[in-house]
Design a protein around this motif. Sequence first.
Motif, PDB file in Angstrom:
ATOM      1  N   ASP A   1      16.671  34.463  43.778  1.00  0.00           N
ATOM      2  CA  ASP A   1      16.076  35.732  44.181  1.00  0.00           C
ATOM      3  C   ASP A   1      16.726  36.911  43.482  1.00  0.00           C
ATOM      4  OD1 ASP A   1      14.247  34.486  45.899  1.00  0.00           O
ATOM      5  OD2 ASP A   1      15.698  34.472  47.535  1.00  0.00           O
ATOM      6  N   SER A   2      18.041  36.848  43.288  1.00  0.00           N
ATOM      7  CA  SER A   2      18.708  37.923  42.547  1.00  0.00           C
ATOM      8  C   SER A   2      20.059  37.442  42.032  1.00  0.00           C
ATOM      9  CB  SER A   2      18.899  39.177  43.402  1.00  0.00           C
ATOM     10  OG  SER A   2      19.855  38.951  44.413  1.00  0.00           O
ATOM     11  N   LEU A   3      20.426  38.005  40.892  1.00  0.00           N
ATOM     12  CA  LEU A   3      21.725  37.757  40.269  1.00  0.00           C
ATOM     13  C   LEU A   3      22.318  39.141  40.022  1.00  0.00           C
ATOM     14  CD1 LEU A   3      23.831  35.930  38.972  1.00  0.00           C
ATOM     15  CD2 LEU A   3      22.387  35.774  36.964  1.00  0.00           C
ATOM     16  N   GLN A   4      23.326  39.499  40.813  1.00  0.00           N
ATOM     17  CA  GLN A   4      23.905  40.835  40.747  1.00  0.00           C
ATOM     18  C   GLN A   4      25.401  40.752  40.468  1.00  0.00           C
ATOM     19  OE1 GLN A   4      22.583  42.139  44.710  1.00  0.00           O
ATOM     20  NE2 GLN A   4      21.298  43.644  43.643  1.00  0.00           N
ATOM     21  N   TYR A   5      25.911  41.806  39.861  1.00  0.00           N
ATOM     22  CA  TYR A   5      27.345  41.870  39.583  1.00  0.00           C
ATOM     23  C   TYR A   5      27.808  43.320  39.672  1.00  0.00           C
ATOM     24  CZ  TYR A   5      26.240  43.756  34.966  1.00  0.00           C
ATOM     25  OH  TYR A   5      25.797  44.548  33.950  1.00  0.00           O
ATOM     26  N   ARG A   6      29.100  43.469  39.925  1.00  0.00           N
ATOM     27  CA  ARG A   6      29.717  44.785  39.953  1.00  0.00           C
ATOM     28  C   ARG A   6      30.283  45.036  38.555  1.00  0.00           C
ATOM     29  NH1 ARG A   6      32.558  43.882  43.932  1.00  0.00           N
ATOM     30  NH2 ARG A   6      31.040  44.517  45.466  1.00  0.00           N
ATOM     31  N   ASP A   7      29.764  46.059  37.875  1.00  0.00           N
ATOM     32  CA  ASP A   7      30.209  46.326  36.498  1.00  0.00           C
ATOM     33  C   ASP A   7      31.605  46.951  36.484  1.00  0.00           C
ATOM     34  OD1 ASP A   7      29.915  49.081  37.005  1.00  0.00           O
ATOM     35  OD2 ASP A   7      27.989  49.213  35.973  1.00  0.00           O
TER      36      ASP A   7
ATOM     37  N   ASP B   1      32.566  49.796  36.014  1.00  0.00           N
ATOM     38  CA  ASP B   1      32.640  51.109  36.672  1.00  0.00           C
ATOM     39  C   ASP B   1      32.552  50.983  38.195  1.00  0.00           C
ATOM     40  OD1 ASP B   1      32.826  52.492  34.259  1.00  0.00           O
ATOM     41  OD2 ASP B   1      30.624  52.591  34.045  1.00  0.00           O
ATOM     42  N   GLY B   2      32.369  49.735  38.688  1.00  0.00           N
ATOM     43  CA  GLY B   2      32.286  49.502  40.131  1.00  0.00           C
ATOM     44  C   GLY B   2      30.892  49.608  40.704  1.00  0.00           C
ATOM     45  N   ASP B   3      29.868  49.723  39.835  1.00  0.00           N
ATOM     46  CA  ASP B   3      28.483  49.835  40.300  1.00  0.00           C
ATOM     47  C   ASP B   3      27.803  48.475  40.279  1.00  0.00           C
ATOM     48  OD1 ASP B   3      28.685  52.655  40.522  1.00  0.00           O
ATOM     49  OD2 ASP B   3      28.309  52.856  38.356  1.00  0.00           O
ATOM     50  N   MET B   4      26.969  48.213  41.307  1.00  0.00           N
ATOM     51  CA  MET B   4      26.217  46.949  41.347  1.00  0.00           C
ATOM     52  C   MET B   4      25.049  47.023  40.375  1.00  0.00           C
ATOM     53  SD  MET B   4      27.689  44.737  43.226  1.00  0.00           S
ATOM     54  CE  MET B   4      26.523  43.451  43.547  1.00  0.00           C
ATOM     55  N   GLN B   5      24.909  45.963  39.583  1.00  0.00           N
ATOM     56  CA  GLN B   5      23.823  45.847  38.604  1.00  0.00           C
ATOM     57  C   GLN B   5      23.078  44.539  38.872  1.00  0.00           C
ATOM     58  OE1 GLN B   5      23.264  48.298  36.442  1.00  0.00           O
ATOM     59  NE2 GLN B   5      25.129  49.410  36.994  1.00  0.00           N
ATOM     60  N   THR B   6      21.787  44.532  38.564  1.00  0.00           N
ATOM     61  CA  THR B   6      20.978  43.327  38.700  1.00  0.00           C
ATOM     62  C   THR B   6      20.593  42.846  37.317  1.00  0.00           C
ATOM     63  OG1 THR B   6      20.105  44.089  40.823  1.00  0.00           O
ATOM     64  CG2 THR B   6      18.852  42.372  39.677  1.00  0.00           C
TER      65      THR B   6
ATOM     66  N   TYR C   1      22.191  35.650  24.916  1.00  0.00           N
ATOM     67  CA  TYR C   1      22.609  36.585  25.968  1.00  0.00           C
ATOM     68  C   TYR C   1      23.995  36.164  26.439  1.00  0.00           C
ATOM     69  CZ  TYR C   1      22.722  39.313  30.272  1.00  0.00           C
ATOM     70  OH  TYR C   1      23.070  40.202  31.255  1.00  0.00           O
ATOM     71  N   GLU C   2      24.870  37.120  26.610  1.00  0.00           N
ATOM     72  CA  GLU C   2      26.206  36.850  27.143  1.00  0.00           C
ATOM     73  C   GLU C   2      26.344  37.529  28.490  1.00  0.00           C
ATOM     74  OE1 GLU C   2      29.527  37.553  24.589  1.00  0.00           O
ATOM     75  OE2 GLU C   2      28.426  36.866  22.813  1.00  0.00           O
ATOM     76  N   TRP C   3      27.009  36.834  29.406  1.00  0.00           N
ATOM     77  CA  TRP C   3      27.246  37.429  30.711  1.00  0.00           C
ATOM     78  C   TRP C   3      28.052  38.710  30.544  1.00  0.00           C
ATOM     79  CZ3 TRP C   3      23.914  35.337  33.561  1.00  0.00           C
ATOM     80  CH2 TRP C   3      23.760  33.971  33.757  1.00  0.00           C
ATOM     81  N   PRO C   4      27.727  39.749  31.297  1.00  0.00           N
ATOM     82  CA  PRO C   4      28.468  41.014  31.189  1.00  0.00           C
ATOM     83  C   PRO C   4      29.844  40.919  31.851  1.00  0.00           C
ATOM     84  CG  PRO C   4      26.729  41.194  32.828  1.00  0.00           C
ATOM     85  CD  PRO C   4      26.577  39.847  32.197  1.00  0.00           C
ATOM     86  N   GLU C   5      30.682  41.888  31.543  1.00  0.00           N
ATOM     87  CA  GLU C   5      32.003  41.984  32.169  1.00  0.00           C
ATOM     88  C   GLU C   5      31.841  42.511  33.596  1.00  0.00           C
ATOM     89  OE1 GLU C   5      35.147  41.209  30.954  1.00  0.00           O
ATOM     90  OE2 GLU C   5      34.002  40.263  29.324  1.00  0.00           O
ATOM     91  N   THR C   6      32.660  42.010  34.480  1.00  0.00           N
ATOM     92  CA  THR C   6      32.665  42.504  35.853  1.00  0.00           C
ATOM     93  C   THR C   6      33.964  43.258  36.101  1.00  0.00           C
ATOM     94  OG1 THR C   6      33.716  40.499  36.706  1.00  0.00           O
ATOM     95  CG2 THR C   6      31.314  40.524  36.661  1.00  0.00           C
ATOM     96  N   ASP C   7      33.966  44.044  37.177  1.00  0.00           N
ATOM     97  CA  ASP C   7      35.243  44.654  37.538  1.00  0.00           C
ATOM     98  C   ASP C   7      36.126  43.547  38.122  1.00  0.00           C
ATOM     99  OD1 ASP C   7      34.544  44.251  40.213  1.00  0.00           O
ATOM    100  OD2 ASP C   7      34.601  46.365  40.749  1.00  0.00           O
ATOM    101  N   GLU C   8      37.322  43.878  38.474  1.00  0.00           N
ATOM    102  CA  GLU C   8      38.259  42.838  38.883  1.00  0.00           C
ATOM    103  C   GLU C   8      38.355  42.682  40.395  1.00  0.00           C
ATOM    104  OE1 GLU C   8      41.875  42.616  36.733  1.00  0.00           O
ATOM    105  OE2 GLU C   8      40.915  43.228  34.868  1.00  0.00           O
ATOM    106  N   SER C   9      37.314  43.067  41.110  1.00  0.00           N
ATOM    107  CA  SER C   9      37.336  42.938  42.565  1.00  0.00           C
ATOM    108  C   SER C   9      36.851  41.547  42.985  1.00  0.00           C
ATOM    109  CB  SER C   9      36.455  44.011  43.208  1.00  0.00           C
ATOM    110  OG  SER C   9      35.105  43.807  42.849  1.00  0.00           O
ATOM    111  N   ALA C  10      37.181  41.179  44.194  1.00  0.00           N
ATOM    112  CA  ALA C  10      36.711  39.906  44.739  1.00  0.00           C
ATOM    113  C   ALA C  10      35.198  39.964  44.928  1.00  0.00           C
ATOM    114  CB  ALA C  10      37.401  39.628  46.069  1.00  0.00           C
ATOM    115  N   ASN C  11      34.554  38.848  44.707  1.00  0.00           N
ATOM    116  CA  ASN C  11      33.111  38.712  44.917  1.00  0.00           C
ATOM    117  C   ASN C  11      32.294  39.686  44.081  1.00  0.00           C
ATOM    118  OD1 ASN C  11      33.631  36.696  46.891  1.00  0.00           O
ATOM    119  ND2 ASN C  11      33.977  38.287  48.395  1.00  0.00           N
ATOM    120  N   ALA C  12      32.719  39.897  42.856  1.00  0.00           N
ATOM    121  CA  ALA C  12      32.020  40.821  41.961  1.00  0.00           C
ATOM    122  C   ALA C  12      30.667  40.278  41.520  1.00  0.00           C
ATOM    123  CB  ALA C  12      32.879  41.125  40.739  1.00  0.00           C
TER     124      ALA C  12
END
Length: 186
Positions: free
Chosen positions: A80-86, A88-93, A116-127
């Motif tokens: 249904d969705s694949l989201q990550y925290r970039d 900058d700390g913002d959620m992206q889909t 396509y390469e997976w983007p970088e996430t911030d270093e928080s848990a459950n990003a």
Amino acid sequence: MGLKVITPPTSEVVSVAEAKAHLRVTHTDEDAYIGVLISAAREQAEQLTERAIGEQSLLLQLDAFPDEILLQYPPIIAVDSLQYRDTDGDMQTIDPANYTLDTGLEPSWILPAVDYEWPETDESANALQVTYRAGYTDVNCPAAIKQWILLKVGELYENREASMERAVTSPSFVDHMLDRYRIWEV
């Protein structure tokens, strides 16, 4: 890694009518109780097989993108969705065109699309958060799983107390009915 049920099944793969026929119960006095037994048996079958039995929504949370994302509790119906925290700390889909759901094996995988390469996430848990639907329905649930649920309902119905004079033991073949459907660790 965390996996949790967001929306449990709204209907069971075994109906109260099917369970009552199996139990040879003709009255309606215990319909609610039999419904609870069906849910308990399904949950135990899910735990034993590591499969979703009854369509449900699941949330998988990871700290960062792995090479491929393992989706547990097949059969997988859809992502249904694949989201990550970039960073900058913002959620992206992520656009579904940028990944592929591979259901050829169980458990299933989400793979990045070609080029396509997976983007970088911030270093928080459950990003990284993947919301997906999985599970059998009453129409496509294997007969052995349905029969196991009915047998477990029968056992629970006949043995309502936690402690008894004599220990209750299931026939040894019963749990082996689920072997074909278990997700085995490799």
